[in-house]
Scaffold this active site. Structure first.
Site, PDB file in Angstrom:
ATOM      1  N   GLU A  31       3.845  -6.684   1.825  1.00  0.00           N
ATOM      2  CA  GLU A  31       3.699  -7.154   0.433  1.00  0.00           C
ATOM      3  C   GLU A  31       3.478  -5.986  -0.515  1.00  0.00           C
ATOM      4  OE1 GLU A  31       0.723  -9.889   1.664  1.00  0.00           O
ATOM      5  OE2 GLU A  31      -0.909  -8.573   1.093  1.00  0.00           O
ATOM      6  N   PRO A  32       4.504  -5.179  -0.728  1.00  0.00           N
ATOM      7  CA  PRO A  32       4.370  -4.042  -1.640  1.00  0.00           C
ATOM      8  C   PRO A  32       4.330  -4.477  -3.098  1.00  0.00           C
ATOM      9  CG  PRO A  32       6.652  -4.292  -0.933  1.00  0.00           C
ATOM     10  CD  PRO A  32       5.859  -5.309  -0.160  1.00  0.00           C
ATOM     11  N   GLY A  33       3.570  -3.770  -3.886  1.00  0.00           N
ATOM     12  CA  GLY A  33       3.547  -4.010  -5.325  1.00  0.00           C
ATOM     13  C   GLY A  33       3.932  -2.730  -6.048  1.00  0.00           C
ATOM     14  N   ARG A  34       3.022  -1.744  -5.966  1.00  0.00           N
ATOM     15  CA  ARG A  34       3.197  -0.477  -6.670  1.00  0.00           C
ATOM     16  C   ARG A  34       4.550   0.182  -6.388  1.00  0.00           C
ATOM     17  NH1 ARG A  34      -1.198   2.728  -7.650  1.00  0.00           N
ATOM     18  NH2 ARG A  34      -2.271   1.459  -6.091  1.00  0.00           N
TER      19      ARG A  34
ATOM     20  N   ARG B 129      -5.805   3.514 -15.423  1.00  0.00           N
ATOM     21  CA  ARG B 129      -5.844   4.166 -14.103  1.00  0.00           C
ATOM     22  C   ARG B 129      -6.469   5.561 -14.107  1.00  0.00           C
ATOM     23  NH1 ARG B 129      -2.199   5.409 -11.365  1.00  0.00           N
ATOM     24  NH2 ARG B 129      -3.076   4.880  -9.356  1.00  0.00           N
TER      25      ARG B 129
ATOM     26  N   GLY C 292       0.769  -1.243   0.000  1.00  0.00           N
ATOM     27  CA  GLY C 292       0.000   0.000   0.000  1.00  0.00           C
ATOM     28  C   GLY C 292       0.796   1.287   0.000  1.00  0.00           C
TER      29      GLY C 292
ATOM     30  N   CYS D 156     -12.072   4.031 -28.735  1.00  0.00           N
ATOM     31  CA  CYS D 156     -13.338   4.668 -29.121  1.00  0.00           C
ATOM     32  C   CYS D 156     -14.233   4.910 -27.919  1.00  0.00           C
ATOM     33  CB  CYS D 156     -14.040   3.812 -30.162  1.00  0.00           C
ATOM     34  SG  CYS D 156     -13.243   3.996 -31.742  1.00  0.00           S
ATOM     35  N   GLU D 157     -13.780   5.749 -27.028  1.00  0.00           N
ATOM     36  CA  GLU D 157     -14.538   6.175 -25.856  1.00  0.00           C
ATOM     37  C   GLU D 157     -14.168   7.623 -25.644  1.00  0.00           C
ATOM     38  OE1 GLU D 157     -16.577   4.337 -23.954  1.00  0.00           O
ATOM     39  OE2 GLU D 157     -16.118   2.434 -24.937  1.00  0.00           O
TER      40      GLU D 157
HETATM   41  C1  LIG Z   1      -3.942  -7.862  -0.275  1.00  0.00           C
HETATM   42  C2  LIG Z   1      -3.058  -6.929  -1.020  1.00  0.00           C
HETATM   43  N1  LIG Z   1      -1.739  -6.953  -0.760  1.00  0.00           N
HETATM   44  C3  LIG Z   1      -0.883  -6.134  -1.410  1.00  0.00           C
HETATM   45  C4  LIG Z   1      -1.336  -5.265  -2.367  1.00  0.00           C
HETATM   46  C5  LIG Z   1      -0.336  -4.390  -3.077  1.00  0.00           C
HETATM   47  O1  LIG Z   1      -0.593  -3.086  -2.829  1.00  0.00           O
HETATM   48  P1  LIG Z   1       0.385  -1.967  -3.405  1.00  0.00           P
HETATM   49  O2  LIG Z   1       0.596  -2.262  -4.838  1.00  0.00           O
HETATM   50  O3  LIG Z   1      -0.368  -0.717  -3.190  1.00  0.00           O
HETATM   51  O4  LIG Z   1       1.638  -2.032  -2.602  1.00  0.00           O
HETATM   52  C6  LIG Z   1      -2.701  -5.197  -2.664  1.00  0.00           C
HETATM   53  C7  LIG Z   1      -3.203  -4.245  -3.673  1.00  0.00           C
HETATM   54  O5  LIG Z   1      -4.322  -4.103  -3.978  1.00  0.00           O
HETATM   55  C8  LIG Z   1      -3.589  -6.071  -1.974  1.00  0.00           C
HETATM   56  O6  LIG Z   1      -4.887  -6.065  -2.236  1.00  0.00           O
END
Ligand SMILES: Cc1ncc(COP(=O)(O)O)c(C=O)c1O
Length: 427
Positions: A285-288, A325, A243, A356-357
């Site tokens: 668990e970071p993604g973004r 997004r 997050g 086409c939107e």
């Molecule tokens: C359960 C869970 N973990 C981790 C993430 C990754 O979040 P972020 O990409 O914001 O770090 C998400 C994103 O929706 C999520 O739903």
């Protein structure tokens, strides 16, 4: 940090990432093109791992962006992985990601998904009571799966409502507030197929104010203390989710991964000591915040339409199919001219896509130097949730992905072809 760490303006005055001139990359690979900087991915991942020290684990959230080459880099930096579907798990396993470092999440896992996760040896993060029934059916007698329960701590962070997930009214997890979490723990502890190792939470995404995570940690630790007192159950693992927000515009100033982890570690360690409980191992668990700043998207300008006194539309060869997004969350981006990133931005334009939107607008009211058809535009901070959410809407193939490092570029996902679009069709 709006740009990848290797970003610079080179001697030709062009934008450069990973030692590669972005105008040249667009010429070589075509556009739209996603460009990922390997050094940025490694630096962000390594910062998380070093801030965590020995206190727990860092998982990468595959939903932000996943490809075999990318997952190998993440695994190489020592991270585990969070996946949310059989498809993400299949990709991870085919990429050689070690199954014992994979966590399977999701609010409506199918029996087949749970069976695959259990068979592969992943940790399953149980999100609802229906999974208790399914696990009974799919896990062979005499076997137990390593599992956590997803708990909703009831905290609403300062982010878009669509991406906050920890409050009571959410489809995710068991709520502490209404007693469902306590009941679920008792069910899990009595379940013959479950080895309950910990609790999990995730309060939302694109968060800048870390106080929300510290507040959620307090709620979770109160719950941990209650479980110890009443059930003699001490979770060994406490997942705090991902997050951490990133900069999408020059005005954004998010905390660093180190600050994110230190905030959580501080809350966990001090909060455990205050309650007289053994601190569980922390999992994030970071993604973004790993994939996002590492990626930029290149587009070629096509049609330009002036509506005198109203606006100038600059249309590019991508749009909502490669970056949903802006339409999904109202996300704002910056845009630069790849050949002249530092020229005075004297023209106000709206960057439109080719779908086409009429809502297919990537950026409204952007300031750029004068642009003409054929110019290459660069949109930074597009490494997360862009290709991952991309579609073939309007029959448009998804873009190529290149990984850049030390002056060389490598295709890690080829451009889709018109025939790829027909692969699942029955003629
Ligand atoms: C359960 C869970 N973990 C981790 C993430 C990754 O979040 P972020 O990409 O914001 O770090 C998400 C994103 O929706 C999520 O739903």
């Amino acid at each position: 940090m709006l740009f990848p760490i290797t970003y610079r303006v080179n001697s030709r005055g062009h934008m450069e990432v990973g030692g590669c001139d972005l105008v040249d990359l667009a010429g070589k690979h075509g556009t739209p093109l996603y460009v990922y900087d390997e050094d940025t991915v490694r630096q962000r991942a390594a910062e998380y791992v070093s801030a965590m020290g020995g206190a727990g684990e860092v998982l990468y959230s595959a939903k932000a962006f996943a490809s075999p080459a990318f997952l190998r880099i993440v695994a190489d930096e020592g991270l585990g992985l969070d996946v949310v579907s059989a498809g993400e798990l299949h990709l991870a396993l085919k990429s050689g990601f070690p199954a014992e470092r994979i966590y399977f999440l999701g609010n409506n896992k199918s029996a087949a998904e749970l069976e695959l996760a259990a068979r592969s040896g992943c940790t399953i993060v149980i999100d609802g009571s229906y999974e208790f029934e399914l696990l009974d059916r799919v896990v062979p007698q005499g076997r137990r799966v390593r599992a956590e329960l997803r708990i909703s701590p009831g905290i609403k962070p300062d982010t878009h409502d669509f991406i906050s997930t920890g409050q009571l009214d959410s489809k995710f997890g068991f709520s502490i507030e209404n007693g469902q979490a306590r009941t679920a723990i008792e069910q899990a502890l009595a379940h013959p197929r479950i080895d309950l190792v910990g609790l999990h939470s995730h309060i939302g995404s694109q968060i800048f104010d870390l106080r929300a995570h510290a507040a959620a940690m307090e709620v979770m630790l109160d719950f941990v203390a209650e479980l110890k007192r009443d059930l003699d159950f001490e979770p060994g693992v406490l997942g705090a989710g991902g997050g951490l927000g990133i900069a999408y515009t020059r005005a954004d100033d998010p905390p660093t991964p180190r600050a994110f982890v230190e905030n959580l570690r501080g809350a966990l360690e001090a909060g455990s000591a205050r309650r007289g409980i053994r601190p569980p191992r922390l999992v994030v668990e970071p993604g973004r915040s790993i994939a996002g700043p590492a990626g930029v998207t290149l587009y070629t300008v096509g049609s330009i339409k002036d509506i005198p006194g109203v606006r100038r539309y600059v249309a590019v060869d991508g749009g909502m199919g490669d970056n949903i997004r802006p339409k999904l969350y109202g996300a704002r981006y910056e845009v630069l001219k790849a050949a002249e990133p530092e020229a005075p931005a004297t023209v106000r334009v709206t960057i439109a896509g080719k779908y086409c939107e009429s809502t297919d607008i990537l950026i409204s009211d952007a300031n750029l130097p004068p642009v003409s058809s054929g110019d290459i535009l660069c949109v930074p901070a597009t490494g997360a949730y862009c290709l991952a959410m991309a579609s073939n809407y309007n029959g448009i193939p998804r873009p190529e992905v290149v990984l850049v490092k030390d002056g060389s570029s490598r295709v890690i996902r080829r451009r889709e072809t018109l025939d790829d679009l027909l692969l699942a069709e029955v003629f």
